[in-house]
Design an enzyme around this catalytic site. Structure first.
Site, PDB file in Angstrom:
ATOM      1  N   ALA A   1       0.816  -1.217   0.000  1.00 54.32           N
ATOM      2  CA  ALA A   1       0.000   0.000   0.000  1.00 54.32           C
ATOM      3  C   ALA A   1       0.847   1.263   0.000  1.00 54.32           C
ATOM      4  O   ALA A   1       0.358   2.352   0.297  1.00 54.32           O
ATOM      5  CB  ALA A   1      -0.943  -0.009   1.197  1.00 54.32           C
TER       6      ALA A   1
ATOM      7  N   HIS B   1       6.919  -5.988   9.315  1.00 56.30           N
ATOM      8  CA  HIS B   1       5.813  -6.949   9.119  1.00 56.30           C
ATOM      9  C   HIS B   1       6.244  -8.225   8.369  1.00 56.30           C
ATOM     10  O   HIS B   1       5.969  -8.415   7.193  1.00 56.30           O
ATOM     11  CB  HIS B   1       4.598  -6.304   8.460  1.00 56.30           C
ATOM     12  CG  HIS B   1       4.853  -5.358   7.321  1.00 56.30           C
ATOM     13  ND1 HIS B   1       5.621  -5.661   6.222  1.00 56.30           N
ATOM     14  CD2 HIS B   1       4.387  -4.099   7.116  1.00 56.30           C
ATOM     15  CE1 HIS B   1       5.624  -4.644   5.385  1.00 56.30           C
ATOM     16  NE2 HIS B   1       4.882  -3.678   5.911  1.00 56.30           N
TER      17      HIS B   1
ATOM     18  N   ASN C   1       5.118 -10.277   5.062  1.00 55.29           N
ATOM     19  CA  ASN C   1       4.365  -9.370   4.196  1.00 55.29           C
ATOM     20  C   ASN C   1       5.313  -8.438   3.464  1.00 55.29           C
ATOM     21  O   ASN C   1       6.227  -7.869   4.063  1.00 55.29           O
ATOM     22  CB  ASN C   1       3.350  -8.558   5.004  1.00 55.29           C
ATOM     23  CG  ASN C   1       2.310  -9.428   5.676  1.00 55.29           C
ATOM     24  OD1 ASN C   1       2.201  -9.450   6.898  1.00 55.29           O
ATOM     25  ND2 ASN C   1       1.547 -10.163   4.891  1.00 55.29           N
TER      26      ASN C   1
ATOM     27  N   ARG D   1      15.385 -23.525  -2.067  1.00 50.94           N
ATOM     28  CA  ARG D   1      16.673 -23.256  -2.712  1.00 50.94           C
ATOM     29  C   ARG D   1      16.966 -21.763  -2.813  1.00 50.94           C
ATOM     30  O   ARG D   1      18.026 -21.374  -3.297  1.00 50.94           O
ATOM     31  CB  ARG D   1      16.705 -23.892  -4.120  1.00 50.94           C
ATOM     32  CG  ARG D   1      16.843 -25.409  -4.104  1.00 50.94           C
ATOM     33  CD  ARG D   1      17.104 -25.967  -5.499  1.00 50.94           C
ATOM     34  NE  ARG D   1      15.967 -25.751  -6.396  1.00 50.94           N
ATOM     35  CZ  ARG D   1      14.932 -26.600  -6.514  1.00 50.94           C
ATOM     36  NH1 ARG D   1      14.912 -27.715  -5.787  1.00 50.94           N
ATOM     37  NH2 ARG D   1      13.954 -26.345  -7.346  1.00 50.94           N
TER      38      ARG D   1
ATOM     39  N   ASP E   1       0.488  -2.106  12.679  1.00 49.09           N
ATOM     40  CA  ASP E   1       0.467  -1.529  11.327  1.00 49.09           C
ATOM     41  C   ASP E   1      -0.896  -0.884  11.071  1.00 49.09           C
ATOM     42  O   ASP E   1      -1.384  -0.847   9.942  1.00 49.09           O
ATOM     43  CB  ASP E   1       0.776  -2.598  10.272  1.00 49.09           C
ATOM     44  CG  ASP E   1       1.188  -1.996   8.928  1.00 49.09           C
ATOM     45  OD1 ASP E   1       1.486  -0.788   8.884  1.00 49.09           O
ATOM     46  OD2 ASP E   1       1.193  -2.728   7.921  1.00 49.09           O
TER      47      ASP E   1
END
Length: 394
Positions: free
Chosen positions: A149, A225, A228, A236, A283
């Site tokens: 955002a 966060h 996210n 790998r 958040d």
């Protein structure tokens, strides 16, 4: 202003050494002077109990510290006004937060100049609600690939000159810088920030495992966060998430609201991180505490439906409507942490990360009285900030 003096009795006091049942906590002039049981009081001090606040067997927790919060109850830290900051700090205080970092968004230099100045000015006054411990700059030095955002129009490589100007004009205000460590000049920005006492977090980043390790070697010590807006774990290609899980030098933030991260992944994170290296954050955006509807975050339109905030165009999660008490309840009820473990993630761990654990973050003699009284179901009854009482509505 008079400094508060009071006693709380019959509390389940959550201390660094476990839960003290039938606990008594005495506060004088805003500081904790006694923690114990009625039987440990002297005959002279038993008079405290006569006018004590009866916690009725509920919990007494250290106040929560939120290092990543954008707003609440209709206000945003980007508003850059004392009125907005009063609104945000009052709202989150009612949900147990006693200190926080005002968190900015990816925006223009001019907009960020105003926020740095506004936070500095607010911190210099008598803050009546939750205390601002400083500023968290989230962006604009992030990667458009994981923009979430954040507004891509303002994303750019780290600008040391900006940081130097903010620190010169408002010394000590910046406490956390969140950036993408793969961007050009990021390593220099990390070194500069750490030399000036500013935490640096990986954020909105497509860095490789190796790039994160290089950044940590330069001083990066946190992750915004976790899971996210970062490159995920592949067996790998461990990515940013793999570095956060395995490098004990990184303190991980997590949004525990059931929408941003699956409970199993929060459990994995809690088992992977070294003691003291995991913190709960909200958040939260301006829609926290508000009805469903249309809002704005960082200049981008946001729609809140069923308490979940998403960009109106693109459907990415856009912050949260979470509170700290909500995060604490979630990790207890859905992740399986004990109340003592949850309390550490919400209080002493972020206090240590901010280097304010000598004055707050735990219930210990000598610390200021930042306290949260809840009932057995973790419904908040009262919050104290620096000993000042804020009663919840029935």
């Amino acid at each position: 202003m008079n400094k508060p003096t009071f006693t709380v009795k019959q509390a389940r006091v959550v201390t660094p050494n476990g839960i003290l049942t039938d606990g008594v906590v005495r506060v004088e002039e805003g500081r904790i002077v006694f923690i114990g049981t009625p039987g440990q009081l002297s005959d002279q001090d038993r008079v405290w109990l006569d006018e004590a606040i009866d916690a009725e067997g509920g919990y007494l927790l250290p106040g929560f510290i939120d290092v990543h919060v954008h707003g609440g109850f209709g206000a945003d830290f980007m508003d850059a006004t004392a009125e907005a900051y009063d609104t945000i700090t009052r709202f989150h205080m009612k949900h147990g937060t006693t200190a926080m970092l005002a968190t900015s968004m990816t925006q223009s230099r001019e907009a960020l100049d105003k926020v740095v100045a506004a936070v500095d000015g607010y911190m210099k006054q008598d803050m009546p609600y939750a205390q601002l411990a400083g500023l968290h700059l989230e962006g604009p030095f992030v990667n458009p690939k994981y923009k979430g955002a954040q507004n891509e129009a303002y994303m750019l490589d780290p600008q040391i000159e900006w940081l130097e100007a903010w620190d010169k004009n408002h010394p000590g205000v910046m406490k956390q810088l969140s950036l993408a460590p793969e961007r050009q000049h990021a390593i220099e920005a990390i070194r500069w920030s750490r030399a000036h006492g500013i935490n640096v977090a990986a954020a909105h980043t497509d860095a490789s495992f190796e790039q994160v390790t290089e950044a940590v070697n330069a001083g990066l010590n946190q992750a915004v966060h976790t899971f996210n807006a970062m490159s995920p774990v592949h067996h790998r290609n461990p990515g940013v998430a793999g570095a956060v899980l395995t490098d004990d030098r990184i303190t991980a933030e997590v949004i525990a609201d059931g929408h941003h991260v699956h409970p199993a992944c929060i459990k994995l994170l809690s088992r992977s991180k070294a003691p003291g290296k995991l913190v709960l954050i909200t958040d939260a955006m301006s829609a926290a505490g508000m009805p469903n509807g249309a809002y704005e975050l960082g200049g981008l339109p946001v729609t809140v439906k069923d308490g979940v905030a998403r960009l109106t165009e693109g459907d990415s999660l856009a912050g949260s409507t979470l509170t700290m008490i909500g995060a604490v309840r979630f990790v207890i009820e859905q992740v399986g942490l004990s109340i003592e473990e949850a309390s550490r993630l919400a209080s002493i761990n972020p206090a240590k990360q901010l280097r304010i654990d000598d004055i707050t973050g735990s219930i210990e003699v000598g610390k200021q009285a930042d306290l949260v009284w809840t009932d057995r179901d973790l419904n908040i009854r009262r919050v104290w900030v620096k000993g000042r009482s804020h009663m919840q509505q029935a």
